[in-house]
Design a protein around this motif. Sequence first.
Motif, PDB file in Angstrom:
ATOM      1  N   ALA A 116     -25.213  22.039  30.176  1.00 29.08           N
ATOM      2  CA  ALA A 116     -24.779  22.243  31.560  1.00 29.08           C
ATOM      3  C   ALA A 116     -23.523  21.458  31.903  1.00 29.08           C
ATOM      4  N   SER A 117     -23.175  20.451  31.109  1.00 28.51           N
ATOM      5  CA  SER A 117     -22.026  19.593  31.425  1.00 28.51           C
ATOM      6  C   SER A 117     -20.771  19.996  30.677  1.00 28.51           C
ATOM      7  N   ILE A 118     -20.703  21.233  30.195  1.00 28.20           N
ATOM      8  CA  ILE A 118     -19.557  21.649  29.389  1.00 28.20           C
ATOM      9  C   ILE A 118     -18.249  21.552  30.173  1.00 28.20           C
ATOM     10  N   GLN A 119     -18.303  21.683  31.504  1.00 26.08           N
ATOM     11  CA  GLN A 119     -17.088  21.608  32.304  1.00 26.08           C
ATOM     12  C   GLN A 119     -16.524  20.198  32.365  1.00 26.08           C
ATOM     13  N   GLU A 120     -17.318  19.195  31.948  1.00 27.88           N
ATOM     14  CA  GLU A 120     -16.877  17.806  32.055  1.00 27.88           C
ATOM     15  C   GLU A 120     -16.580  17.169  30.702  1.00 27.88           C
ATOM     16  N   VAL A 121     -16.772  17.899  29.618  1.00 24.98           N
ATOM     17  CA  VAL A 121     -16.555  17.313  28.301  1.00 24.98           C
ATOM     18  C   VAL A 121     -15.137  17.588  27.835  1.00 24.98           C
ATOM     19  N   SER A 122     -14.706  16.795  26.874  1.00 23.53           N
ATOM     20  CA  SER A 122     -13.400  16.988  26.251  1.00 23.53           C
ATOM     21  C   SER A 122     -13.551  16.793  24.744  1.00 23.53           C
TER      22      SER A 122
ATOM     23  N   PHE B 205     -37.305  34.829  27.729  1.00 24.91           N
ATOM     24  CA  PHE B 205     -37.352  33.883  26.614  1.00 24.91           C
ATOM     25  C   PHE B 205     -36.054  33.113  26.402  1.00 24.91           C
ATOM     26  N   GLY B 206     -35.006  33.432  27.153  1.00 24.46           N
ATOM     27  CA  GLY B 206     -33.756  32.692  27.052  1.00 24.46           C
ATOM     28  C   GLY B 206     -32.885  33.139  25.895  1.00 24.46           C
ATOM     29  N   VAL B 207     -31.638  32.681  25.922  1.00 28.73           N
ATOM     30  CA  VAL B 207     -30.677  33.042  24.876  1.00 28.73           C
ATOM     31  C   VAL B 207     -30.570  31.967  23.806  1.00 28.73           C
ATOM     32  N   GLY B 208     -31.238  30.848  23.990  1.00 30.18           N
ATOM     33  CA  GLY B 208     -31.209  29.785  22.999  1.00 30.18           C
ATOM     34  C   GLY B 208     -30.474  28.552  23.499  1.00 30.18           C
ATOM     35  N   ILE B 209     -30.884  27.391  22.982  1.00 29.92           N
ATOM     36  CA  ILE B 209     -30.277  26.119  23.389  1.00 29.92           C
ATOM     37  C   ILE B 209     -28.806  26.097  22.977  1.00 29.92           C
ATOM     38  N   GLY B 210     -27.943  25.747  23.928  1.00 28.90           N
ATOM     39  CA  GLY B 210     -26.517  25.646  23.666  1.00 28.90           C
ATOM     40  C   GLY B 210     -25.775  26.961  23.699  1.00 28.90           C
ATOM     41  N   ARG B 211     -26.439  28.055  24.047  1.00 25.97           N
ATOM     42  CA  ARG B 211     -25.793  29.375  24.040  1.00 25.97           C
ATOM     43  C   ARG B 211     -25.607  29.936  25.445  1.00 25.97           C
ATOM     44  N   SER B 212     -25.598  29.076  26.436  1.00 28.96           N
ATOM     45  CA  SER B 212     -25.391  29.521  27.811  1.00 28.96           C
ATOM     46  C   SER B 212     -24.004  30.134  27.968  1.00 28.96           C
ATOM     47  N   ARG B 213     -23.914  31.200  28.743  1.00 31.54           N
ATOM     48  CA  ARG B 213     -22.647  31.866  29.011  1.00 31.54           C
ATOM     49  C   ARG B 213     -22.048  31.432  30.339  1.00 31.54           C
ATOM     50  N   GLU B 214     -22.905  31.058  31.276  1.00 34.19           N
ATOM     51  CA  GLU B 214     -22.431  30.754  32.627  1.00 34.19           C
ATOM     52  C   GLU B 214     -22.190  29.265  32.865  1.00 34.19           C
ATOM     53  N   ASN B 215     -22.497  28.403  31.891  1.00 34.16           N
ATOM     54  CA  ASN B 215     -22.331  26.970  32.133  1.00 34.16           C
ATOM     55  C   ASN B 215     -20.873  26.583  32.346  1.00 34.16           C
ATOM     56  N   ALA B 216     -19.943  27.395  31.853  1.00 26.17           N
ATOM     57  CA  ALA B 216     -18.528  27.085  32.028  1.00 26.17           C
ATOM     58  C   ALA B 216     -17.975  27.627  33.335  1.00 26.17           C
ATOM     59  N   ARG B 217     -18.707  28.501  34.003  1.00 29.24           N
ATOM     60  CA  ARG B 217     -18.216  29.120  35.240  1.00 29.24           C
ATOM     61  C   ARG B 217     -18.967  28.666  36.485  1.00 29.24           C
ATOM     62  N   LEU B 218     -20.254  28.358  36.344  1.00 32.80           N
ATOM     63  CA  LEU B 218     -21.085  28.028  37.499  1.00 32.80           C
ATOM     64  C   LEU B 218     -20.737  26.640  38.018  1.00 32.80           C
TER      65      LEU B 218
ATOM     66  N   LEU C 235     -21.021  23.061  39.565  1.00 35.77           N
ATOM     67  CA  LEU C 235     -22.118  22.082  39.636  1.00 35.77           C
ATOM     68  C   LEU C 235     -23.326  22.531  38.812  1.00 35.77           C
ATOM     69  N   ALA C 236     -23.044  23.159  37.659  1.00 31.99           N
ATOM     70  CA  ALA C 236     -24.133  23.590  36.790  1.00 31.99           C
ATOM     71  C   ALA C 236     -24.946  22.415  36.273  1.00 31.99           C
ATOM     72  N   PHE C 237     -24.336  21.239  36.202  1.00 31.59           N
ATOM     73  CA  PHE C 237     -25.004  20.058  35.660  1.00 31.59           C
ATOM     74  C   PHE C 237     -25.842  19.306  36.692  1.00 31.59           C
ATOM     75  N   SER C 238     -25.778  19.708  37.950  1.00 28.26           N
ATOM     76  CA  SER C 238     -26.531  18.971  38.975  1.00 28.26           C
ATOM     77  C   SER C 238     -27.283  19.923  39.897  1.00 28.26           C
ATOM     78  N   ASP C 239     -26.598  20.478  40.886  1.00 28.96           N
ATOM     79  CA  ASP C 239     -27.278  21.290  41.899  1.00 28.96           C
ATOM     80  C   ASP C 239     -27.819  22.608  41.365  1.00 28.96           C
TER      81      ASP C 239
ATOM     82  N   ILE D 228     -33.653  15.388  35.800  1.00 31.17           N
ATOM     83  CA  ILE D 228     -32.938  16.341  34.946  1.00 31.17           C
ATOM     84  C   ILE D 228     -31.489  16.498  35.370  1.00 31.17           C
ATOM     85  N   SER D 229     -31.226  16.640  36.659  1.00 32.92           N
ATOM     86  CA  SER D 229     -29.848  16.815  37.128  1.00 32.92           C
ATOM     87  C   SER D 229     -29.022  15.571  36.844  1.00 32.92           C
TER      88      SER D 229
END
Length: 450
Positions: free
Chosen positions: A50-56, A296-309, A311-315, A392-393
């Motif tokens: 969920a924190s992909i927007q904050e990593v480098s 059942f989900g798409v799998g750990i680490g395979r999120s598509r919306e984590n880069a667009r949503l 505050l995906a890492f909190s709210d 979690i957030s």
Amino acid sequence: MEYSLHEGTATAPADTTATAEVKPRVRTDHHIWGTYILLVLVALVELFSASIQEVSDNSIFNPVLRHGGFIAAGLVLMLLLQKIHYRHIYRAIPCFVVLCIGMMLAVRVVGTEVNGAMRAIRIAGVPVLPAEFMKLGAALGMAWILTKNQVKGRRDVTRKGLWLCMGFMGVCSALLFSQGLSNTIVVVCICYSMMLVGGMGWRKFMTAVAIGVVVGGLALGLKTAVKKNVPLTPQQERVITLNKEGGDEGRADGRGNVWRERVKQHFRGDKHKGPFTTEHQQEYLSYIAQAHGGLFGVGIGRSRENARLPLAFSDYIFAIIIEELGLFVGLGILVCYMWILGRSAKLTMRFKQTMPGVLVMGCAFVVVFQALYHMAIVSGVFPVSGQPLPLISKGGISVIATSLAFGVMLSVARHAVRTTDTKAEQRQEQEILPEDARSVNPSITDVVEE
């Protein structure tokens, strides 16, 4: 039986239980620890995605390491608190509440703006959100008041207790009201739930509800009244410009108009048919993420919306959890939070005294109500707002406040005497408690309400 050598008469053995000190029984509650460990594991796994927007490139693990550091600090606090007898926590409640109120007042003077409202203060360079501690302070303060104001011989609270509860709830709500409506709603729900758990009679409770409805309705009406002459902060001006709002929009007192617009948009008829816009992107991307995950989900680490949503890492971290792990895991996390509430309720029914019951239930309410509010927002049941998912957030202060709540629950579960314990243990617990906190648990008191 013993016989006297001089008189030849039988004598009963002396009862030494009244004078001999009984070694207190210590327990470890595996239910509370188990749910805590499960939630922490989910946090460490999902927060990375969920924190992909904050990593480098050179610090991809920083968000997880930072969150893990706060979890470690919270774990230390939990371990320390569980070893402290809950009667010492009870005595410290007034100081904790005063500290929370002081921080809330400090926000108004030296606070910094977060999402369009003054919400944070800096302590030793670290941004602190006093509202996270105020929710716990509200629960503990209500537990303190209800413990002291039990009606002897009745399952009820004194009239003084009723007005103290209402006054304290009013102070907590007023301090949170200017910062956001969601925290205010959570605190009000906590306070009313505490009144029920604390044994308040139905007549007094309905009186409290009626007062709350009237005062709350008036406050909302005044808060959402448009005032064109109210100046906006630079951040609010930028938000209005980006969202292409009209000149009068956003000019209510504080965040009142924001609340009104969010409720209006939430109940619009074409909510799921309208075009994708920046104004509704947080809401729509959350729905898209959950639909993408399915059962059942798409799998750990395979999120598509984590880069667009946003505050995906909190709210909106619950949306990413469902996208990656699926609806069934999301429901499992909901069960974990509800398990905390159920376990606390079961413990409360076993405690002999009022104090441990209201303490453990108050802390459970803080954790569970916040979690339910977060899930309701993400799933579209409640209007868009900001509320972290406990443990979690991303957000260090929220983790610390939640850890304090868990620590209090573990302390109570570890040290409180049950009704199934020996009479000597029950008597000893009553003797070591403060004199004004020795009332019998109303949940086991078979008496008539006032």
